[in-house]
Design an enzyme around this catalytic site. Structure first.
Site, mmCIF file in Angstrom:
data_model
loop_
_atom_site.group_PDB
_atom_site.id
_atom_site.type_symbol
_atom_site.label_atom_id
_atom_site.label_comp_id
_atom_site.label_asym_id
_atom_site.label_seq_id
_atom_site.Cartn_x
_atom_site.Cartn_y
_atom_site.Cartn_z
ATOM 1 N N HIS A 17 0.826 -1.209 0.000
ATOM 2 C CA HIS A 17 0.000 0.000 0.000
ATOM 3 C C HIS A 17 0.863 1.262 0.000
ATOM 4 O O HIS A 17 0.500 2.264 -0.620
ATOM 5 C CB HIS A 17 -0.912 0.004 1.229
ATOM 6 C CG HIS A 17 -1.992 -1.028 1.178
ATOM 7 N ND1 HIS A 17 -3.327 -0.718 1.008
ATOM 8 C CD2 HIS A 17 -1.937 -2.375 1.259
ATOM 9 C CE1 HIS A 17 -4.043 -1.826 0.990
ATOM 10 N NE2 HIS A 17 -3.225 -2.855 1.154
ATOM 11 N N ASP A 113 -5.544 6.143 1.838
ATOM 12 C CA ASP A 113 -5.734 4.755 1.412
ATOM 13 C C ASP A 113 -7.144 4.290 1.757
ATOM 14 O O ASP A 113 -7.649 4.543 2.859
ATOM 15 C CB ASP A 113 -4.697 3.857 2.110
ATOM 16 C CG ASP A 113 -4.658 2.455 1.525
ATOM 17 O OD1 ASP A 113 -5.658 1.716 1.689
ATOM 18 O OD2 ASP A 113 -3.646 2.088 0.926
#
Length: 459
Positions: A17, A113
């Site tokens: 990520h 995110d």
């Protein structure tokens, strides 16, 4: 820095990520935006590698089990959200106040995110417009936005007798391709996805996805419809658009493996890596090893420390297999510079867990895949690799050394593998067009920047 518009970014603290978030940060900087990256102390990014970015460390307090490599993944993500929402909000407010004072640039918006559902909600409450960055595929997000419907319509939980049937609302996914995390409580998985769904629908002003329209056009359209027309920016494949070096995260790559590849003919080597997080059982590992040995195919194999369930060290090969190392046909490393490996002409196939970063990187280099999804969105990606795009093979429900050897030979030296390789080369050409000057990825980035600059924070 005074007078610049600033974007605040918050990556989820997993390597898969962090890397795309920082890729996006680099691209925004290239277009004249200032970027502040708020990050956790846990799995913090390497700020020294990105001198053009401003990094702000939070002071979160995490439960001890969050940092355990063997932690339940779903519980880990839920606990991270619980523990980091307040520290993130405090850090975001601090950055916004400094921006209003004219010292570091006025904050335009935040990019968070998509797994940080609590932080997305917190940013909206503070009054900062927030975009959700999806580091997975559009197909995965489309599935998550349909998750509640799949339950209400009776497709979930998965019925054993329907595991191989296509689920119409998320075609071409079958029951067996639904997101799962083995070992995690199904209700906790459902709770996590529901929270991500709610934050995306109620707090995000748009979504950024590291994909390209040519391979996920229908899925992007479905997401826009689910989000009532809010924009979806397909800005990938981002790793092909940046000048910054590859993010290696927690593991130092063995650079000698590239030199090892130089000694092999074109398309002769199978590259094997199950990513930075996945863990497999010892029995599966042993069958992989024996199958690779039996295939006769030269192999570069990433065997990460703690990648075997219940083993915190680098796992040893089964007794009796040391000869495959002695003759040099199989090279085992703890980590590899994956983009360099996939771009090497000697590599003809990629045995992968089908994490989205790995899938995109393989597509961009025209390398066909052997799909061994382990958890989460990997089953979704594997289905698209093998069925939708036709650039890979999947292992069947029975996984043993004989089937492993057969699948490896099929991919690397069989006629079916040649067909897959040709299709993979076609997708590579499409990806290259996308990131070329004047291509779709650059145009999407320009639209994203224009959208970001249309907002002004007034907190």
């Amino acid at each position: 820095m005074a007078g610049l518009r600033r974007v605040v970014m918050f990556p989820f603290p997993f390597r898969s990520h962090i890397a795309p978030m920082l890729q996006l940060a680099e691209l925004l900087c290239e277009r004249g935006l200032a970027v502040t990256v708020i990050h956790t102390t846990f799995n913090a990014p390497d700020a020294a590698r990105h001198p053009e970015l401003t990094f702000v460390r939070m002071n979160e307090c995490l439960p001890d089990d969050v940092a355990d490599p063997g932690a339940d993944l779903v519980e880990q993500m839920l606990e991270l959200n619980d523990a980091c929402a307040a520290p993130f909000r405090e850090a975001l407010e601090w950055v916004a106040r400094r921006g209003q004072a004219g010292r570091r640039g006025e904050v335009a918006c935040a990019v968070i995110d998509g797994q940080w559902y609590a932080a997305i909600a917190a940013a909206a409450e503070v009054g900062v417009p927030v975009l959700a960055l999806r580091t997975d595929s559009s197909a995965t997000l489309n599935f998550m936005l349909n998750y509640s419907r799949l339950y209400s319509d009776g497709y979930l939980p998965i019925k054993e007798e329907k595991r191989d049937e296509v689920v119409p609302p998320v075609n071409p996914l079958r029951g067996r391709d639904m997101i799962r995390v083995d070992g995690s409580d199904a209700e906790r998985v459902r709770e996590f996805i529901a929270r991500v769904d709610k934050a995306t629908r109620t707090s995000a002003i748009g979504v950024v996805v590291n994909t390209f329209q040519a391979i996920e056009e229908l899925e992007i359209s479905n997401i826009q419809r689910q989000l009532l027309g809010r924009p979806v920016f397909a800005v990938g494949p981002m790793h092909r658009m940046i000048r910054a070096p590859e993010e290696h995260g927690l593991h130092a790559p063995d650079l000698g493996c590239v030199a090892w590849l130089h000694a092999h003919p074109p398309r002769s080597v199978l590259y094997v890596s199950l990513g930075s997080v996945a863990r497999i059982d010892r029995a599966v590992f042993d069958e992989m090893a024996w199958g690779l040995a039996g295939s006769g195919v030269p192999t570069l194999w990433v065997v990460r420390p703690a990648s075997i369930t219940g083993c915190d060290d680098a796992p040893l090969l089964p007794q009796g297999l040391t000869d495959i190392l002695v003759d040099g046909r199989v090279k085992v490393v703890t980590w590899a510079p994956q983009r360099d490996v996939l771009a090497h002409p000697a590599v003809g196939g990629f045995w992968t867990h089908c994490g989205w970063n790995s899938t995109l990187e393989s597509i961009c280099e025209g390398v066909p895949m052997l799909a061994q999804p382990c958890f989460g969105d990997q089953t979704v990606n594997a289905r698209y690799v093998t069925h939708q795009w036709g650039i890979g093979l999947e292992f069947g429900p029975v996984f043993d050394r004989a089937r492993v050897a057969e699948a490896v030979r099929t991919l690397m030296v069989g006629e079916e593998g040649a067909v897959l390789r040709e299709k993979a080369r076609g997708l590579k050409a499409i990806a290259s067009q996308c990131v070329a000057e004047g291509g779709a990825a650059g145009a999407a980035m320009d639209r994203l920047v224009h959208f970001m600059l249309s907002f002004c924070v007034l907190t």
